[in-house]
Enzyme design. Structure first.
Site, PDB file in Angstrom:
ATOM      1  N   GLY A  68       0.790  -1.223   0.000  1.00 21.81           N
ATOM      2  CA  GLY A  68       0.000   0.000   0.000  1.00 21.81           C
ATOM      3  C   GLY A  68       0.824   1.275   0.000  1.00 21.81           C
ATOM      4  N   HIS A  69       2.143   1.191  -0.029  1.00 18.59           N
ATOM      5  CA  HIS A  69       3.005   2.391   0.077  1.00 18.59           C
ATOM      6  C   HIS A  69       4.141   2.317  -0.926  1.00 18.59           C
ATOM      7  CE1 HIS A  69       5.548   5.493   2.044  1.00 18.59           C
ATOM      8  NE2 HIS A  69       4.383   5.933   2.470  1.00 18.59           N
ATOM      9  N   PHE A  70       4.032   2.536  -2.039  1.00 22.22           N
ATOM     10  CA  PHE A  70       2.900   2.753  -2.943  1.00 22.22           C
ATOM     11  C   PHE A  70       2.982   1.642  -3.978  1.00 22.22           C
ATOM     12  CE2 PHE A  70       4.332   6.906  -1.368  1.00 22.22           C
ATOM     13  CZ  PHE A  70       3.197   7.345  -0.733  1.00 22.22           C
ATOM     14  N   VAL A  75       7.964   2.831  -1.822  1.00 26.52           N
ATOM     15  CA  VAL A  75       8.857   3.694  -1.050  1.00 26.52           C
ATOM     16  C   VAL A  75       8.801   3.248   0.410  1.00 26.52           C
ATOM     17  CG1 VAL A  75       9.291   6.061  -0.278  1.00 26.52           C
ATOM     18  CG2 VAL A  75       8.502   5.651  -2.610  1.00 26.52           C
TER      19      VAL A  75
END
Length: 165
Positions: A68-70, A75
């Site tokens: 989810g990041h990203f 990152v």
């Protein structure tokens, strides 16, 4: 202060005077209570008790937060860089206190002057350089830099309190 795993002593007997041998993952897990998925230091390659430590975090695409990041541009989250700094400092505290650290935890109190200079991405090896600034009683203050390929990617000052579990 930038040691490499290849030339870092494996034991205290092989370490330069004033330093401690490498903390591998098993030794880190003896020193601090963090576990997967929140253990964010893979090795500590240099410790000068009561002074400094250098920890390593190998950043892998397999870490769950990258979902989810990203998803299209993974990152390593800045807050986890700060946590990696704190965990490296916690190992320094445990090594400094020795047997008197038994039954104690290192708790974050403050984070100041955090700056993120460059994204950390999967495949990077992040070296976390922690310096103890001062200690008063059970309050310890640190500064830290995270580096990838010798370039500073993040820096912060922070304080921690050492308390019984």
């Amino acid at each position: 202060m930038d040691a490499t795993a290849e030339n870092t002593p494996a034991t205290a007997a092989e370490a330069p005077e004033g330093t401690v041998g490498v903390y591998d993952i098993a030794r880190i897990m003896q020193a601090i209570p963090h576990r997967f998925p929140f253990l964010l230091v893979d090795r500590v390659v240099e410790i000068v008790p009561n002074v400094s430590a250098v920890g390593i975090k190998n950043v892998s695409i397999n870490e769950n937060f990258f979902q989810g990041h990203f998803p299209q541009h993974p990152v390593f989250p800045g807050v986890l860089i700060i946590e990696s700094m704190a965990q490296t400092a916690a190992v320094l505290v445990v090594e400094t206190l020795g047997p008197s650290a038994q039954g104690k935890l290192v708790y974050f109190m403050t984070v100041d002057s955090a700056k993120f200079r460059k994204p950390v991405v999967p495949g990077d090896q992040m070296r976390v350089h922690v310096l103890k600034e001062k200690q008063r009683g059970n309050i310890w203050k640190f500064t830290a830099e995270a580096k990838v390929d010798g370039k500073v990617v993040a820096e912060a000052s922070y304080a921690a309190m050492i308390l019984d579990k």
